[in-house]
Write an enzyme that holds these catalytic residues in place. Structure first.
Site, mmCIF file in Angstrom:
data_model
loop_
_atom_site.group_PDB
_atom_site.id
_atom_site.type_symbol
_atom_site.label_atom_id
_atom_site.label_comp_id
_atom_site.label_asym_id
_atom_site.label_seq_id
_atom_site.Cartn_x
_atom_site.Cartn_y
_atom_site.Cartn_z
ATOM 1 C CB CYS A 100 45.582 45.507 40.590
ATOM 2 S SG CYS A 100 46.055 44.988 42.246
ATOM 3 C CB CYS A 104 51.974 46.656 46.272
ATOM 4 S SG CYS A 104 51.948 46.583 44.494
ATOM 5 C CB THR A 191 44.460 43.426 46.555
ATOM 6 O OG1 THR A 191 43.510 44.486 46.469
ATOM 7 C CG2 THR A 191 45.297 43.408 45.295
ATOM 8 C CD GLU A 257 40.549 43.761 44.278
ATOM 9 O OE1 GLU A 257 39.926 43.529 43.212
ATOM 10 O OE2 GLU A 257 41.646 44.339 44.309
ATOM 11 C CG HIS A 292 48.448 49.989 49.654
ATOM 12 N ND1 HIS A 292 49.334 49.163 48.998
ATOM 13 C CD2 HIS A 292 47.243 49.765 49.075
ATOM 14 C CE1 HIS A 292 48.681 48.467 48.079
ATOM 15 N NE2 HIS A 292 47.414 48.818 48.101
ATOM 16 C CE1 TYR A 296 46.683 51.357 45.972
ATOM 17 C CE2 TYR A 296 44.863 52.700 45.205
ATOM 18 C CZ TYR A 296 45.331 51.531 45.755
ATOM 19 O OH TYR A 296 44.452 50.534 46.088
#
Ligand code: SF4
Ligand code: FE
Length: 483
Positions: A100, A104, A191, A257, A292, A296
């Site tokens: 990740c 974003c 995130t 996170e 979002h 993905y």
């Protein structure tokens, strides 16, 4: 500084007074902390790729606000082409980092707030939109990473924000002042929060009049007074503290996170984009979640590409690449992965222009995209584990392979295809383990389930957008039923 490099980005973090606890310790140098650094490297890749000629079309865009070329992560989508390029950019970064890359959430928050603030102003005569435009100019001019933060801790899920036993379980305004507001609460599972220059806060659910104090959106520096973070643990994360480069699985990149705590933080008026206009909380949530869920379809397919590549490599290293069932399983993995990508592209292609001028994805298709993502990466991971073999979880450690006496024993008994160095087999097995069970499984598997909303959240949106009444009418028209 319209386009920073990865190095400049890392230097900019070093100047911040970010306060973060990692495994119970308040960290002094978070930028070089071994648990955090891989996630910083992933965001740095979003800067570096923007300087590479062949990636410029995907990685950059012309700002509608300043007319300058900006990093696409700071861009407001101006067409369905922009929406598609966003997904393609995310796939590219997934391929390059197998993790990740965190940036974003900010991009999705920018686009959701840009259109929503316009509509709040229309209804209430407020000035949020112009304010937010000024904020976007600041973000674009300085090429910032912004943590688009939505999820509150939520406490008892059966209760509204104002009904919670502890009023701070949803972030809320505790004081309205002439020059701004004071907020308290937290945002969970954030995130890229620690690596961000700024947090951009949004409410987490649709709200009623009694939740007025909780309907708040604002931006604030990550190191502002009263903010601190508690870093999330990841599966097998302590391998990053061992100093090797193989057992970690992904030696360069990772995600992160954190719990972000707001302990009576002052927000000046210029940084507030929603303050009590409760009926717009739901709109903001729906739009951010929609963007979002589209995201993905890009990032998870890029990481999926890396996992499929690793699976094909391990089949070669194990000497089974020619077996027909292996080829078929790789086809199945590809089919599933491309189906996810198709959803990301479809919801972008069917996007529409909002009143504010930027483009929104097709919400039904974005929710279908994310619903598939709660399933397919699990099947892709299952097939990767099937082909990798049990050694992926039973193999001795890097230190054993490097040991003066038993190292040779490890290399002798864990050899596969004789033309491939045993170390390559080790690396690829650990890479697959990392994505399916290790620290990157946060980003590939469990995040596929819960990130951008858990499966039921998409099903609610699918039921709202699915137009079952219209579908019944198709039948009535054909078979002549008149009510
Ligand atoms: Fe981006 Fe994907 Fe990470 Fe969300 S999960 S921040 S979309 S890379
Ligand atoms: Fe996510």
């Amino acid at each position: 500084m319209a386009l920073m490099t990865g190095e400049q980005y890392i230097k900019s973090l070093e100047k911040m007074n970010t306060k973060v606890y990692v495994t119970g310790v308040l960290v002094e140098d978070f930028v070089n902390h071994p648990l955090i650094r891989p996630s910083i490297n992933s965001i740095a890749a979003t800067y570096d790729l923007a300087h590479i000629e062949e990636h410029k079309e995907l990685m950059t865009a012309k700002s509608n606000i300043t007319g300058e070329v900006v990093n696409r992560f700071c861009h407001l989508h101006q067409s369905t082409e922009d929406l598609k390029n966003k997904v393609k950019m995310q796939r590219l970064l997934g391929q390059k980092t197998a993790s990740c890359f965190q940036r974003c959430v900010g991009m999705d928050a920018f686009n959701a707030l840009f259109s929503t603030t316009f509509e709040i102003d229309e209804a209430h005569g407020t000035e949020y939109h112009e304010r937010f435009k000024r904020y976007m100019k600041f973000v674009q001019d300085n090429d910032l990473v912004v943590d688009g933060a939505m999820t509150d801790p939520k406490g008892d899920r059966g209760l509204a924000p104002h009904q919670q036993a502890d009023e701070d379980l949803y972030l809320h305004v505790v004081e309205q002042r002439a020059d701004g507001i004071v907020v308290r609460g937290a945002k969970a599972h954030q995130t890229g929060a620690v690596n961000s220059h700024e947090h951009l806060i949004m409410p987490t659910i649709a709200m009623g009049e009694a939740d007025k104090d909780y309907a708040v959106s604002f931006s604030i520096e990550t190191d502002a007074k009263g903010i601190f973070m508690i870093y999330g643990r990841q599966s097998c994360d302590s391998r990053k503290l061992e100093g090797g480069s193989i057992d970690v699985g992904n030696p360069k990149f990772g995600g992160q996170e954190a719990l972000v705590v707001f302990d009576d933080v002052f927000i000046p008026n210029e940084r507030i984009y929603l303050n009590g206009e409760v009926e717009f909380a739901g709109m903001l949530v729906e739009r951010f979640a929609g963007y979002h869920r589209q995201s993905y379809g890009g990032c998870k397919t890029g990481v999926g590409d890396a996992l499929i590549g690793a699976t094909a490599l391990i089949a070669e290293y194990n000497g089974v690449a020619r077996a027909s069932h292996i080829k078929d399983k790789l086809i199945e993995m590809t089919h599933l992965n491309e189906t996810l990508y198709a959803c990301g592209i479809a919801c972008s292609t069917e996007g529409t222009q909002m009143k504010a001028g930027n483009y929104m994805v097709n919400l039904l298709l974005a929710n279908v995209c994310k619903q598939n993502i709660t399933r397919f990466p699990y099947e892709i991971s299952r097939l990767a584990e099937d082909i990798a073999g049990g050694l992926m979880v039973t193999m001795p450690g890097e230190a054993d392979f490097n040991h003066p006496e038993i190292g040779a024993v490890c290399r002798k008994y864990f050899a596969g295809n004789a033309s491939v160095p045993v170390e390559n087999r080790q690396k690829v097995l650990r890479f697959i383990e990392n994505l399916t069970l290790g620290s990157s499984a946060v980003g590939y598997r469990t995040e596929s389930m819960h990130g951008a909303g858990s499966p039921q959240a998409q099903r609610i949106m699918i039921s709202r957008q699915g137009n079952i009444q219209g579908k019944k009418q198709f039948v009535k028209d054909i078979v002549d039923i008149i009510d």
